[in-house]
Design a protein around this motif. Structure first.
Motif, short mmCIF file in Angstrom:
data_model
loop_
_atom_site.label_atom_id
_atom_site.label_comp_id
_atom_site.label_asym_id
_atom_site.label_seq_id
_atom_site.Cartn_x
_atom_site.Cartn_y
_atom_site.Cartn_z
N LEU A 402 24.86 37.96 48.45
CA LEU A 402 24.99 37.36 47.17
C LEU A 402 25.50 38.85 46.12
CD1 LEU A 402 24.92 34.88 45.47
CD2 LEU A 402 22.89 35.70 44.76
N TRP A 403 24.77 40.03 46.54
CA TRP A 403 25.05 41.06 45.45
C TRP A 403 26.46 41.59 45.91
CZ3 TRP A 403 25.33 45.43 42.82
CH2 TRP A 403 25.89 46.60 43.48
N VAL A 404 26.98 41.51 47.06
CA VAL A 404 28.49 41.93 47.47
C VAL A 404 29.37 41.01 46.62
CG1 VAL A 404 30.11 42.13 49.17
CG2 VAL A 404 27.68 42.98 49.28
N GLY A 405 29.10 39.75 46.72
CA GLY A 405 29.90 38.82 45.93
C GLY A 405 29.91 38.98 44.34
N TYR A 406 28.65 39.04 43.67
CA TYR A 406 28.87 39.26 42.34
C TYR A 406 29.51 40.58 42.02
CZ TYR A 406 26.09 35.27 40.92
OH TYR A 406 25.44 33.89 40.94
N ARG A 407 28.99 41.57 42.88
CA ARG A 407 29.57 43.08 42.39
C ARG A 407 31.25 43.03 42.54
NH1 ARG A 407 29.25 46.98 47.34
NH2 ARG A 407 31.11 45.51 47.83
N ASP A 408 31.73 42.29 43.44
CA ASP A 408 33.08 42.11 43.73
C ASP A 408 33.77 41.43 42.65
OD1 ASP A 408 32.77 44.05 45.80
OD2 ASP A 408 33.30 42.60 47.49
N PHE A 409 33.15 40.40 42.29
CA PHE A 409 33.67 39.57 41.43
C PHE A 409 33.81 40.28 40.13
CE2 PHE A 409 32.78 35.34 38.99
CZ PHE A 409 34.20 35.07 38.40
N ALA A 410 32.97 40.98 39.73
CA ALA A 410 32.67 41.78 38.22
C ALA A 410 33.72 42.79 38.38
CB ALA A 410 31.26 42.72 38.31
N CYS A 411 33.89 43.48 39.61
CA CYS A 411 35.02 44.65 39.74
C CYS A 411 36.18 44.04 39.48
CB CYS A 411 34.86 45.37 41.03
SG CYS A 411 33.38 46.34 40.97
N ALA A 412 36.41 42.75 40.14
CA ALA A 412 38.01 42.30 40.05
C ALA A 412 38.22 41.84 38.61
CB ALA A 412 37.96 41.07 40.90
N LEU A 413 37.19 41.35 38.14
CA LEU A 413 37.34 40.95 36.52
C LEU A 413 37.77 42.18 35.75
CD1 LEU A 413 34.62 38.43 36.09
CD2 LEU A 413 36.79 37.82 35.59
N THR A 414 37.27 43.10 35.98
CA THR A 414 37.08 44.21 35.15
C THR A 414 38.46 45.01 35.53
OG1 THR A 414 35.13 44.71 35.56
CG2 THR A 414 35.81 46.46 34.42
N LEU A 415 38.96 45.23 36.53
CA LEU A 415 40.03 45.96 36.93
C LEU A 415 41.31 45.26 36.64
CD1 LEU A 415 38.57 47.44 40.47
CD2 LEU A 415 38.87 48.46 38.10
N THR A 416 41.43 44.00 36.95
CA THR A 416 42.23 42.99 36.53
C THR A 416 42.63 42.86 35.09
OG1 THR A 416 41.33 40.93 37.13
CG2 THR A 416 42.60 41.97 38.99
N GLY A 417 41.76 42.31 34.64
CA GLY A 417 41.94 41.77 32.98
C GLY A 417 41.10 42.84 32.11
N ALA A 418 41.25 44.00 32.56
CA ALA A 418 40.33 45.07 31.80
C ALA A 418 40.58 45.02 30.00
CB ALA A 418 40.57 46.68 32.38
N GLY A 419 41.73 44.75 29.66
CA GLY A 419 42.19 44.75 28.51
C GLY A 419 41.79 43.59 27.66
N LEU A 420 41.28 42.59 28.37
CA LEU A 420 41.08 41.26 27.83
C LEU A 420 39.72 40.92 27.43
CD1 LEU A 420 43.95 40.13 29.86
CD2 LEU A 420 43.86 39.57 27.39
N SER A 421 39.12 40.90 26.17
CA SER A 421 37.89 40.64 25.87
C SER A 421 37.15 39.90 26.59
CB SER A 421 37.91 40.63 24.38
OG SER A 421 36.61 40.24 24.14
N SER A 422 37.54 38.51 27.13
CA SER A 422 37.19 37.37 27.53
C SER A 422 36.79 37.73 28.95
CB SER A 422 37.97 36.17 27.70
OG SER A 422 39.10 36.43 28.27
N ASN A 423 37.69 38.46 29.74
CA ASN A 423 37.48 38.70 31.09
C ASN A 423 36.30 39.90 31.00
OD1 ASN A 423 39.36 37.25 32.10
ND2 ASN A 423 40.83 38.63 32.76
N ALA A 424 36.50 40.75 30.28
CA ALA A 424 35.25 41.90 30.14
C ALA A 424 33.93 41.30 29.74
CB ALA A 424 35.73 42.84 29.09
N GLN A 425 33.97 40.22 28.97
CA GLN A 425 32.61 39.79 28.69
C GLN A 425 31.94 38.98 29.83
OE1 GLN A 425 32.60 37.00 25.20
NE2 GLN A 425 33.90 38.57 24.13
N LYS A 426 32.82 38.59 30.53
CA LYS A 426 32.53 37.67 31.93
C LYS A 426 31.92 38.90 33.15
CE LYS A 426 32.09 33.93 34.59
NZ LYS A 426 31.09 33.01 34.39
N ALA A 427 32.75 39.89 32.98
CA ALA A 427 32.48 41.00 33.78
C ALA A 427 31.30 41.68 33.62
CB ALA A 427 33.30 42.04 33.80
#
Ligand SMILES: C[S@@+](CC[C@H](N)C(=O)[O-])C[C@H]1O[C@@H](n2cnc3c(N)ncnc32)[C@H](O)[C@@H]1O
Length: 507
Positions: A402-427
């Motif tokens: 589960l850790w691997v899943g959440y970590r990769d999800f957070a990284c994908a959100l941060t790295l892909t939509g980094a400039g967008l506040s909604s993605n950053a909040q979710k990350a």
């Protein structure tokens, strides 16, 4: 292999093991040696050959030695057999004008003590409390074999591959292990005063040869089977984390992608026992081992490390086969009670998640569209389904998949939509959840609260915590929460220091 003859002019093939050079390089024409306790074996062509396993069973003689048979005296004209005086003068020449200091091998062990740990043998214990990230000790390797694979040398014509075959266990080892054994055998044979460092090391059920390490004929008796066993049970493989690749020489990799870690013996550190839920972590800078706390450890607590990667599904069998113990930690116990169906389900959910995250990464920058929102929702649903497969609370057993899943999800959100506040909040939300899967107790850290971000209790060290903290820092920065970003960066630095040994190179 070399051809030798005895005083009666009988000729044999001779193989010497654990020597620095090949047999034919050591046995120069005209050279003389005594072989103690000769062992004759059948060679591949059906004849008999002599085999010498223990270095101390081969005694090389100088031309002037009184033990040289009188029948050979007239033949001793070999110029390579120099006198003792010749070598003494040469050795003194090397020492002149050189800064020879006493060698310090272990640093900072004031807060540690070796003592009995129940039926498990000697273990390492704290004599004062230590905090997460604190340095507990550094130790220089007693023996260290750097394995340079094809991938690192780049010159396949120079690649040599050593194989160590254990006919008793019906197994073989390759990579640095055979080299390390020979190195250790040679080192102890040449430096009898160093044998005390290795003498009492754990050797399992092996019974050493009688008189091992005693000085006979001026040299120590070296039981190479004992040293092999000591290394199998006590040596450490050094795989540097990927992040360290640019800073330190990594492991050797062959053309099939097999990884051969460099290997060493650290005699003090070898007293650490294993726990999957360990409280210490070893990192390496060259042959220097650095051991840091990965939890707050009270006084008089045993220091433990992970002998194998906790993600390795065969680790429990390997503990029994390689080290003759069964791990009884909460994580292994939980694994035993988790059915194959549940494990397969987690694997399937994890694979589906990775597919979604790949799509999410490709669409980065166009966030806010219905497509992105749907990918985020589906990913969250998969992770929620995975979460339900766990029974034990996180405080008892970390949830690695589960850790691997959440970590990769957070990284994908941060790295892909980094400039967008909604993605950053979710990350941020997902990144904090990821760390909680590893038993991190994190106070606040949520946007809008003015309580800052405080790690009350550090969690489990799996791999990728550093990435997770860096993602959190980036995401906090994107939302303008610079104080929280600074706090996340501080935590990233602690992880970096633990995994790489130092934080001076942290950027
Ligand atoms: C490197 S030695 C550790 C030090 C050793 N106890 C001594 O007295 O020198 C490794 C051995 O410690 C024991 N050991 C390590 N971790 C253990 C664990 N979690 N439970 C039981 N025995 C363990 C096993 O016998 C293993 O082969």
């Amino acid at each position: 292999m070399a051809i030798v003859e005895d005083e009666k002019s009988e000729v044999f093939l001779l193989q010497l093991y654990h020597q620095v050079e090949m047999t034919e390089d050591i046995l120069v024409p005209g050279g003389i040696l005594i072989i103690k306790d000769p062992y004759l074996k059948l060679t591949a062509d059906g004849r008999h050959g002599l085999r010498v396993d223990h270095v101390s069973d081969a005694v090389f003689l100088l031309a002037h030695d009184r033990r040289v048979p009188s029948c050979w005296h007239s033949e001793l004209t070999n110029p390579q057999l120099k006198s003792a005086d010749f070598w003494k003068t040469k050795g003194k020449g090397f020492l002149v004008n050189q800064d020879i200091r006493p060698q310090l091998n272990i640093f900072d062990v004031g807060s540690l003590l070796i003592r009995q740990s129940g039926s498990r043998g000697r273990g390492l214990f704290t004599t004062k409390a230590v905090k997460t990230g604190d340095l507990m000790f550094c130790e220089k390797a007693f023996a260290y074999a750097f394995h340079e694979g094809e991938g690192t040398s780049g010159d396949s014509s120079r690649l040599t591959m050593n194989l160590l075959i254990d006919v008793n266990a019906n197994s073989f080892t390759s990579g640095a292990q055979p080299e390390l054994i020979t190195m250790l055998v040679r080192k102890l044979y040449r430096n009898p005063s160093l044998t005390s460092a290795v003498k009492g090391l754990h050797c399992g059920s092996y019974s050493p040869v009688q008189g091992t390490f005693d000085i006979i004929d001026g040299m120590p008796v070296i039981d190479s089977f004992l040293l092999t066993r000591i290394l199998l049970l006590n040596s450490f493989g050094c795989k540097f984390p990927e992040k360290a690749g640019a800073l330190k020489r990594p492991v050797g990799i062959d053309r099939l992608g097999n990884v051969f870690p460099s290997l060493g013996l650290w005699t003090f550190a070898s007293h650490m026992h294993h726990s999957c839920l360990s409280n210490a972590f070893c990192s390496f800078i060259g042959d220097m081992m650095i051991v840091r706390a990965i939890a707050d450890i009270p006084v008089d607590a045993e220091i433990t490390i992970q002998y194998l990667n906790p993600f390795n599904p065969q680790r429990q069998q390997k503990y029994i086969i390689n080290w003759a113990f069964a791990c009884d930690c909460a994580m292994c116990e939980d694994d035993d009670h988790t059915s194959d169906i549940v494990i397969a389900k987690r694997k399937r959910l994890g694979e589906s998640l990775q597919q979604l995250l790949r799509l999410l990464s490709r669409r980065g920058g166009s966030s806010g569209t219905a497509g992105i929102a749907s990918l985020i929702r589906k990913s969250s649903d998969l992770l929620a389904e995975m979460e339900e497969t766990y029974i034990k609370p996180t405080e008892e057993v970390p949830r690695l998949t589960l850790w691997v899943g959440y970590r990769d999800f957070a990284c994908a959100l941060t790295l892909t939509g980094a400039g967008l506040s909604s993605n950053a909040q979710k990350a941020i939300e997902i990144g904090l959840k990821a760390l909680r899967c590893l038993r991190f107790v994190i106070e606040s850290g949520s946007l809008g609260s003015n309580q800052g971000l405080v790690v009350k209790k550090w969690g489990y060290m799996a791999s990728g915590e550093l990435d997770c903290w860096i993602c959190l820092k980036t995401a906090y920065d994107c939302t303008g929460s610079h104080e929280l970003a600074l706090a996340a960066e501080g935590c990233a630095k602690v992880c970096y220091r633990i995994q790489l040994g130092e934080a001076e190179t942290f950027q």
